[in-house]
Enzyme design. Structure first.
Site, PDB file in Angstrom:
ATOM      1  N   LYS A 140       0.802  -1.214   0.000  1.00  0.00           N
ATOM      2  CA  LYS A 140       0.000   0.000   0.000  1.00  0.00           C
ATOM      3  C   LYS A 140       0.840   1.272   0.000  1.00  0.00           C
ATOM      4  O   LYS A 140       0.471   2.270  -0.618  1.00  0.00           O
ATOM      5  CB  LYS A 140      -0.950  -0.009   1.202  1.00  0.00           C
ATOM      6  CG  LYS A 140      -2.042  -1.066   1.111  1.00  0.00           C
ATOM      7  CD  LYS A 140      -2.966  -0.984   2.310  1.00  0.00           C
ATOM      8  CE  LYS A 140      -4.165  -1.898   2.166  1.00  0.00           C
ATOM      9  NZ  LYS A 140      -3.796  -3.302   2.121  1.00  0.00           N
ATOM     10  N   GLU A 165      -2.903   6.090   8.200  1.00  0.00           N
ATOM     11  CA  GLU A 165      -3.714   7.008   7.407  1.00  0.00           C
ATOM     12  C   GLU A 165      -4.593   7.844   8.317  1.00  0.00           C
ATOM     13  O   GLU A 165      -5.008   7.387   9.401  1.00  0.00           O
ATOM     14  CB  GLU A 165      -4.656   6.243   6.462  1.00  0.00           C
ATOM     15  CG  GLU A 165      -4.014   5.680   5.230  1.00  0.00           C
ATOM     16  CD  GLU A 165      -5.040   5.007   4.334  1.00  0.00           C
ATOM     17  OE1 GLU A 165      -6.217   4.877   4.757  1.00  0.00           O
ATOM     18  OE2 GLU A 165      -4.683   4.601   3.223  1.00  0.00           O
ATOM     19  N   HIS A 225     -14.395  -3.531   9.023  1.00  0.00           N
ATOM     20  CA  HIS A 225     -13.712  -3.398   7.734  1.00  0.00           C
ATOM     21  C   HIS A 225     -14.003  -4.554   6.777  1.00  0.00           C
ATOM     22  O   HIS A 225     -13.387  -4.632   5.712  1.00  0.00           O
ATOM     23  CB  HIS A 225     -12.193  -3.256   7.928  1.00  0.00           C
ATOM     24  CG  HIS A 225     -11.814  -2.158   8.866  1.00  0.00           C
ATOM     25  ND1 HIS A 225     -12.042  -0.831   8.595  1.00  0.00           N
ATOM     26  CD2 HIS A 225     -11.248  -2.184  10.102  1.00  0.00           C
ATOM     27  CE1 HIS A 225     -11.627  -0.082   9.608  1.00  0.00           C
ATOM     28  NE2 HIS A 225     -11.147  -0.887  10.536  1.00  0.00           N
ATOM     29  N   ARG A 267      -7.192  -8.237  -8.773  1.00  0.00           N
ATOM     30  CA  ARG A 267      -7.892  -9.524  -8.906  1.00  0.00           C
ATOM     31  C   ARG A 267      -9.371  -9.252  -9.091  1.00  0.00           C
ATOM     32  O   ARG A 267      -9.825  -8.107  -9.039  1.00  0.00           O
ATOM     33  CB  ARG A 267      -7.689 -10.372  -7.650  1.00  0.00           C
ATOM     34  CG  ARG A 267      -8.068  -9.612  -6.374  1.00  0.00           C
ATOM     35  CD  ARG A 267      -8.021 -10.481  -5.141  1.00  0.00           C
ATOM     36  NE  ARG A 267      -8.098  -9.729  -3.904  1.00  0.00           N
ATOM     37  CZ  ARG A 267      -9.201  -9.222  -3.378  1.00  0.00           C
ATOM     38  NH1 ARG A 267     -10.361  -9.378  -3.991  1.00  0.00           N
ATOM     39  NH2 ARG A 267      -9.171  -8.564  -2.235  1.00  0.00           N
TER      40      ARG A 267
END
Length: 635
Positions: free
Chosen positions: A116, A200, A235, A297
């Protein structure tokens, strides 16, 4: 076009890929672990190969075994599905080196987007807006906490190599950061073999917007519009829809253009998803949407995109892997109606959404909607894999009609004795906020009190259960005729036989579906006489043992007991013991942490007290209901 394909996966995605392969005349090959020997995807394939024991690392994640199976069966292509090896660049390279077609993203693109922090740097260079945060190489707890303090709370800790909600924690205050970091790193290491993280800024009122992209080997990239995946729990996505509610054409044009730009930056080929986070405090705006990550994907939620575009994304994957161009130009793609997908999980919403494992003695899914599943009646939900057992997909002309169709579909789910979130899904899509499109990723947490179904408490059902037990057990030798006739006059209880041993039960004028079981828990019908000893009632997606409820009230499974005993809610492995014997603990403080079904589950102190016992050490495997620790009341 290749003539055979091995799916390096299991469950519903394997069955889904097989469906398209069969339609295209392509031979299908399955791989399976010992736990999946009788699984649906094994029987649906033309050929199947055993690749190892139940744990995924010894079977589905063992690249060498999967590749050996492909070679042994003469597979010309490998489709990785999602999860497992789907975003493993080394596996993709090994497949291609063996002369087998890889139905997935180019290894270079997987690497570019797999981490990431590196992906965000690449997106900045490509001119794609990204969320503020820290993506540095210094991974010391002190540096990470300092960066979080600078960014300002709340922050989100995310595994660099993560996905699917694994290795992700929201932190609201500095004093909670280090504990959350430790838990996040353990989960990341277990799931991805990499415990590095990034930080983040946590966006208030966040909405999860993602764009389906598709590229070919000739440099063409198109988008197939957006999906809204904001309805999440811890999440993990629960309900997805396409298009996104409240998305105007200007914002759609901006976010889809950014997605195409992101895909082109890594020369993308095949199906991929660009995920964005949007600040929903003022609705969807082009200047308040930021890149989060790319999934290289096929996504779990791809069916809603297929529904609104009329495209078979798996067929497109096959064609792209065979070197063909993207089948449709951008101007040939359009949005048709509205689609929603709900993930049916084997879990207990009333018990903290803990996974529910075991045999599906009764498993009935709705008719008239698209169902993607790898399970069937008699199958088993294993502790070793993700607890999703099916996807319910609906398509209608409007969002309101799609929501109504999804609620109706979820209400028809009948599963026993494994618990599911079907009733929870019904309540979600019928909630006033969802109906108006007022949802963000905090919706479930904020509204959980209204979304978790209460135990069945209708006195008519309790009376019926008592009466049933009286006639079936105590009075069987004296009564004549059907107990259902006798019950009907007493409490308004009657049953009409329907297929598969399920009965339509009317209690005080309300119709419910019921499953009748004999003393050995075998299904039966009223015509079998007075031998029924249990009644399992199904109502709006919930399943209730009303006989047991009437006898002793609602009961719980694993977890904390009133005496302070902490029991394992399911089989698993101990991964942390934050509290030691003799430690003072406050109510809600973690005492011992269990890893099961790919997630960590903290067992917390039920009250203020002292830890009197910790029965297992880190690394120990434990059985369901095992006593893990004991908290004793202080004073």
């Amino acid at each position: 076009m290749f003539t055979s394909v091995l799916v390096a996966n299991r469950g519903e995605i394997a069955c889904r890929v097989f469906r398209t392969a069969r339609r295209m005349g392509i031979r299908t090959i399955a791989v399976y672990s010992e736990a999946d020997a009788r699984a649906l995807h094994v029987r649906e394939a033309d050929e199947a190969v055993l690749i190892g024991p139940a744990p995924a690392r010894e079977s589905y994640l063992d690249a060498a075994k999967v590749l050996a199976a492909a070679k042994a069966t003469g597979a010309e292509a490998i489709h990785p599905g999602y999860g497992f090896l789907s975003e493993n660049a080394e596996f993709a390279e090994a497949v291609m080196a063996a002369g087998i077609v890889w139905i997935g993203a180019p290894p270079a693109a997987i690497r570019a987007m797999g981490l990431k922090d590196a992906a965000k740097t690449l997106m900045v260079e490509a001119g794609v807006p990204v969320t503020p945060g820290y993506m540095g190489a210094d991974q010391s707890p002190e540096r990470l906490k300092a960066e979080a303090d600078t960014i300002g709370y709340p922050v989100l800790i995310k595994a660099v190599a993560g996905g699917g909600g694994k290795g992700m924690r929201r932190v609201d205050a500095g004093e909670a950061f280090l504990d959350a970091l430790g838990s996040c790193r353990r989960e990341a290491a277990s799931s991805f073999g990499d415990d590095r993280v990034l930080i983040e800024k946590y966006i208030l009122s966040p909405r999860h917007i993602e764009v389906q992209v598709f590229g070919d080997a000739h440099g063409e990239v198109v988008h197939l519009f957006e999906r809204d995946c904001s309805l999440q729990r811890r999440h993990q996505k629960v309900i997805e829809e396409a298009p996104a509610p409240g998305m105007d054409e200007a914002t759609r044009a901006a976010v889809t253009a950014a997605a195409v730009k992101a895909a082109k930056a890594v020369n993308y080929v095949g199906a991929g998803t660009i995920e964005f986070i949007a600040d929903g405090t003022e609705g969807l705006r082009a200047d308040r949407i930021w890149f989060m990550e790319m999934n290289t994907r096929l996504q779990v939620e791809h069916p809603v995109t297929e529904a609104i575009t009329g495209v078979d994304l798996v067929e497109w994957q096959f064609r792209a892997a065979a070197g063909e161009p993207v089948p449709l130009r951008q101007d040939e793609l359009s949005i048709n109606g509205w689609a929603m997908e709900a993930r049916l999980y084997a879990e207990d919403p009333a018990n903290g959404f803990l996974p529910s494992i075991g045999k599906l003695e009764h498993f009935v899914l709705p008719d008239g909607v698209r169902i993607d599943t790898g399970m069937e009646e008699g199958g088993e939900v294993s502790q070793f894999y993700d607890p999703m057992i099916a996807k319910l997909i609906v398509h209608a002309e409007t969002r309101e009609e799609a929501a109504e169709a999804l609620a109706e579909a979820a209400s028809q789910v009948q599963v026993w004795p494994v618990k599911t979130n079907a009733a929870f899904i019904v309540k979600c899509v019928e909630h006033a906020r969802f109906v108006t499109g007022d949802v963000d990723t905090g919706f479930i947490a904020a509204e959980e009190g209204d979304l978790v179904a209460e135990p069945l408490s209708d006195m008519g059902v309790e009376d019926a259960a008592h009466a049933l037990r009286h006639f079936a057990v105590e009075g069987a030798g004296e009564a004549s005729g059907s107990p259902w006739d006798l019950l009907a006059g007493a409490v308004g209880f009657r049953a009409n036989a329907t297929p598969r041993g399920t009965q339509s039960v009317v209690v005080d004028g309300q119709v419910r579906e019921a499953r009748l079981l004999d003393e050995d828990d075998h299904p039966m019908t009223p015509l079998l006489g007075l031998s029924a000893t249990r009644v399992i009632a199904f109502e709006d997606g919930s399943a209730f043992d009303v006989t047991a409820f009437a006898r002793s009230g609602a009961g719980g499974g694993g977890g904390p007991a009133s005496d302070g005993t902490l029991r394992a809610p399911m089989p698993g492995k101990i991964v942390a013991t934050p509290a030691k014997v003799g430690d003072m603990v406050a109510k809600g403080q973690p005492v011992i942490v269990l890893e099961a079904m790919k997630m960590e589950h903290a067992l917390n102190a039920p009250f203020d007290g002292v830890v009197g016992e910790v029965a297992f050490a880190v690394g120990d495997q434990v059985a369901a209901d095992a006593v893990l620790a004991v908290v004793e009341a202080s004073g």
